[in-house]
Design a protein around this motif. Structure first.
Motif, short mmCIF file in Angstrom:
data_model
loop_
_atom_site.label_atom_id
_atom_site.label_comp_id
_atom_site.label_asym_id
_atom_site.label_seq_id
_atom_site.Cartn_x
_atom_site.Cartn_y
_atom_site.Cartn_z
N VAL A 1 0.84 -1.21 0.00
CA VAL A 1 0.00 0.00 0.00
C VAL A 1 0.87 1.25 0.00
CG1 VAL A 1 -1.75 1.31 1.26
CG2 VAL A 1 -1.89 -1.18 1.16
N VAL A 2 1.77 1.36 0.98
CA VAL A 2 2.67 2.50 1.09
C VAL A 2 4.03 2.16 0.50
CG1 VAL A 2 3.73 4.15 2.68
CG2 VAL A 2 1.44 3.25 3.16
N TYR A 3 4.51 0.95 0.73
CA TYR A 3 5.76 0.52 0.15
C TYR A 3 5.65 -0.93 -0.29
CZ TYR A 3 6.59 -0.99 5.05
OH TYR A 3 6.49 -1.54 6.31
N VAL A 4 6.57 -1.34 -1.13
CA VAL A 4 6.73 -2.74 -1.53
C VAL A 4 8.16 -3.11 -1.22
CG1 VAL A 4 6.68 -4.41 -3.39
CG2 VAL A 4 4.96 -2.60 -3.32
N GLY A 5 8.35 -3.94 -0.18
CA GLY A 5 9.70 -4.23 0.29
C GLY A 5 10.35 -2.95 0.79
N PRO A 6 11.55 -2.63 0.32
CA PRO A 6 12.25 -1.43 0.80
C PRO A 6 11.84 -0.15 0.09
CG PRO A 6 13.67 -2.64 -0.70
CD PRO A 6 12.42 -3.46 -0.55
N ASP A 7 11.07 -0.24 -0.98
CA ASP A 7 10.80 0.92 -1.83
C ASP A 7 9.37 1.42 -1.70
OD1 ASP A 7 13.42 0.72 -2.96
OD2 ASP A 7 12.68 -0.91 -4.25
N ALA A 8 9.21 2.74 -1.83
CA ALA A 8 7.88 3.34 -1.76
C ALA A 8 7.07 2.98 -3.00
CB ALA A 8 7.99 4.85 -1.64
N VAL A 9 5.77 2.78 -2.83
CA VAL A 9 4.88 2.67 -3.98
C VAL A 9 4.91 4.01 -4.72
CG1 VAL A 9 2.46 2.50 -4.68
CG2 VAL A 9 3.38 0.93 -2.94
N GLU B 1 10.68 5.34 11.13
CA GLU B 1 11.95 5.71 10.50
C GLU B 1 12.00 5.24 9.05
OE1 GLU B 1 16.78 5.04 11.17
OE2 GLU B 1 15.34 4.39 12.68
N HIS B 2 11.53 4.04 8.80
CA HIS B 2 11.49 3.52 7.43
C HIS B 2 10.59 4.39 6.55
CE1 HIS B 2 10.30 -0.07 4.61
NE2 HIS B 2 11.05 0.82 4.00
N LEU B 3 9.39 4.71 7.06
CA LEU B 3 8.47 5.54 6.30
C LEU B 3 9.08 6.91 5.99
CD1 LEU B 3 5.17 4.64 8.17
CD2 LEU B 3 5.70 4.08 5.79
N THR B 4 9.69 7.51 6.99
CA THR B 4 10.28 8.83 6.80
C THR B 4 11.38 8.79 5.74
OG1 THR B 4 9.79 9.42 9.09
CG2 THR B 4 11.47 10.72 7.97
N SER B 5 12.14 7.71 5.71
CA SER B 5 13.20 7.58 4.71
C SER B 5 12.64 7.50 3.29
CB SER B 5 14.05 6.34 4.99
OG SER B 5 13.35 5.14 4.68
N PRO C 1 7.06 -10.99 3.23
CA PRO C 1 8.04 -10.67 2.18
C PRO C 1 9.44 -10.50 2.77
CG PRO C 1 6.72 -8.74 2.73
CD PRO C 1 6.13 -9.89 3.49
N THR C 2 10.44 -11.00 2.06
CA THR C 2 11.83 -10.87 2.49
C THR C 2 12.66 -10.46 1.27
OG1 THR C 2 12.62 -13.09 1.96
CG2 THR C 2 11.42 -12.83 4.03
N PRO C 3 13.91 -10.03 1.47
CA PRO C 3 14.77 -9.69 0.32
C PRO C 3 15.01 -10.87 -0.62
CG PRO C 3 15.67 -8.78 2.35
CD PRO C 3 14.55 -9.68 2.75
N TYR C 4 14.80 -12.10 -0.12
CA TYR C 4 15.04 -13.27 -0.95
C TYR C 4 13.75 -13.94 -1.40
CZ TYR C 4 14.85 -14.91 3.90
OH TYR C 4 14.48 -15.10 5.21
N GLY C 5 12.63 -13.21 -1.28
CA GLY C 5 11.36 -13.74 -1.75
C GLY C 5 10.35 -13.94 -0.63
N ILE C 6 9.17 -14.46 -0.99
CA ILE C 6 8.12 -14.71 -0.01
C ILE C 6 8.52 -15.91 0.85
CG2 ILE C 6 5.71 -15.34 0.30
CD1 ILE C 6 6.15 -12.52 -0.75
N ALA C 7 8.46 -15.72 2.17
CA ALA C 7 8.89 -16.74 3.12
C ALA C 7 7.78 -17.05 4.11
CB ALA C 7 10.15 -16.26 3.86
N PRO C 8 7.89 -18.16 4.86
CA PRO C 8 6.87 -18.49 5.86
C PRO C 8 6.76 -17.40 6.92
CG PRO C 8 8.28 -20.38 5.43
CD PRO C 8 8.93 -19.19 4.76
N GLY C 9 5.54 -17.03 7.24
CA GLY C 9 5.28 -16.02 8.26
C GLY C 9 4.89 -16.65 9.59
N HIS C 10 4.48 -15.79 10.52
CA HIS C 10 4.13 -16.26 11.86
C HIS C 10 2.95 -17.22 11.83
CE1 HIS C 10 3.69 -16.31 16.14
NE2 HIS C 10 2.50 -15.73 16.12
N GLY C 11 2.10 -17.10 10.83
CA GLY C 11 0.96 -18.00 10.75
C GLY C 11 1.34 -19.46 10.61
N VAL C 12 2.51 -19.73 10.04
CA VAL C 12 2.97 -21.11 9.94
C VAL C 12 3.27 -21.67 11.33
CG1 VAL C 12 4.80 -22.59 9.03
CG2 VAL C 12 3.85 -20.77 7.61
N LEU C 13 3.91 -20.85 12.16
CA LEU C 13 4.16 -21.26 13.55
C LEU C 13 2.84 -21.47 14.29
CD1 LEU C 13 6.70 -19.87 16.08
CD2 LEU C 13 4.29 -19.85 16.67
#
Length: 345
Positions: free
Chosen positions: A35-43, A76-80, A176-188
């Motif tokens: 919505v606001v960003y995708v990974g490290p970059d702003a939409v 801080e991430h948003l401000t950057s 989402p991670t820098p190396y692709g979609i990974a298991p989230g907390h829901g898996v745990l």
């Protein structure tokens, strides 16, 4: 709420407001990734659209199911990225989980924690005592934590099975991670649930606590949920009795949208956050076709068809409404074979 009564007359189709959303609602609760960003970059355009919404008097809250980062890190991430944000503008599922625990247990309660720094900080700020998974506690709380030890998870799962009250920050299956979609907390959560036979109290979307905590912290009497995921953002808004705006900058594409169950359908659809500053029209049924902004939609032999010319947002509104109307009547979504959305301008 919108000035147009159709929001109540057509709860399973799109609604109408002739006013810009910034006038119809006083708080936008914004999901972040997609919505606001995708990974490290702003939409693209997100910072400018959000600044314009603020200038028009709308409050902004940035909400996330990710319990690992404290609000200061998110701000801080948003401000950057050029999006003005203070820690108080950010609400996390960790904070919502801490509120759930506090409401039941009271200040000073000891809570066994399986999570990262963001969850521990939320517990401490709520006046709770975060303890180890083997320590005496009145409850256990879990959150996304990539460095979690398997031995701690085993111990925590055993305590849950034996009756320790369990709160989970969220049930997102992926992250989402820098190396692709990974298991989230829901898996745990799913692993512990199957082992223990216990369902946790969930704080994050689509459960209500995160949205309720956001309104409590940021204020607003006419809140609007803004998200890109149907099964968390939009369903969460419906669960909380709130209106929602789906933006198409994240994970939802045409296939997911036309197959949305009634509980996953947004109040409005926009291509991106520009929609906050715009009125929201909805298609009108004329004969066998749904029409809006130069587009007409119908279903012929089980296949969704759109004809005409117009804006991209109206195309998506016609596609969604035509498909949902057909699905409600025939108990199945139409085929989208050969259908290509127009490019946004």
């Amino acid at each position: 709420m919108p000035s147009d009564a159709s929001a109540d007359l057509l709860p399973d189709l799109l609604s109408v407001t002739e006013d810009p959303l910034t006038e119809a609602y006083d708080l936008a609760m914004l999901d972040l990734d997609g919505v606001v960003y995708v990974g490290p970059d702003a939409v693209p355009g997100a910072a400018a659209h959000l600044a314009a919404a603020r200038e028009q008097g709308m409050r902004l809250a940035f909400i996330t199911n990710n319990a690992s980062r404290p609000p200061s890190a998110v701000a801080e991430h948003l401000t950057s990225l050029g999006v003005a944000a203070e820690p108080d503008d950010v609400v996390t599922s960790a904070q919502a989980a801490a509120r759930v625990l506090l409401d039941r247990l009271g200040e000073g309660a000891r809570v066994a924690m399986l999570g990262a720094d963001g969850l521990e900080q939320a517990l401490l700020e709520a006046g709770l005592v975060a303890v180890g998974v083997a320590d005496e506690a009145s409850a256990i709380v879990t959150g996304y934590a990539p460095q979690m030890r398997w031995a701690d998870l085993m111990h925590g799962a055993t305590r849950i099975r034996d009756g320790l009250w369990w709160v989970a920050s969220n049930t997102d299956l992926t992250i989402p991670t820098p190396y692709g979609i990974a298991p989230g907390h829901g898996v745990l959560v799913d692993t512990v649930r199957r082992f223990s036979g216990v369902d946790p109290v969930v704080a994050g979307k689509p459960a209500q606590p995160l949205l309720e905590e956001t309104i409590r912290r940021v204020g607003g009497t006419r809140p609007l949920m803004v998200g890109d995921r149907l099964d968390t953002d939009i369903e969460g808004a419906r669960n909380a009795g709130l209106h929602s705006l789906l933006v198409l900058t994240g994970v939802t594409g045409l296939e997911e949208l036309i197959a949305a169950r009634p509980e996953e359908r947004p109040t409005y659809i926009g291509v991106d956050l520009r929609a906050l500053g715009e009125p929201q029209p909805a298609p009108v049924l004329e004969g066998d076709e749904w029409r809006l902004g130069g587009w007409s939609g119908s279903v012929e032999d089980g296949r969704l068809s759109l004809d005409g010319e117009g804006g991209a947002a109206d195309w998506w509104r016609v596609a969604a409404t035509t498909a949902w109307h057909h699905a409600d009547a025939h108990d199945s979504a139409p085929s989208i074979e050969g259908l290509t959305p127009p490019k946004a301008t």
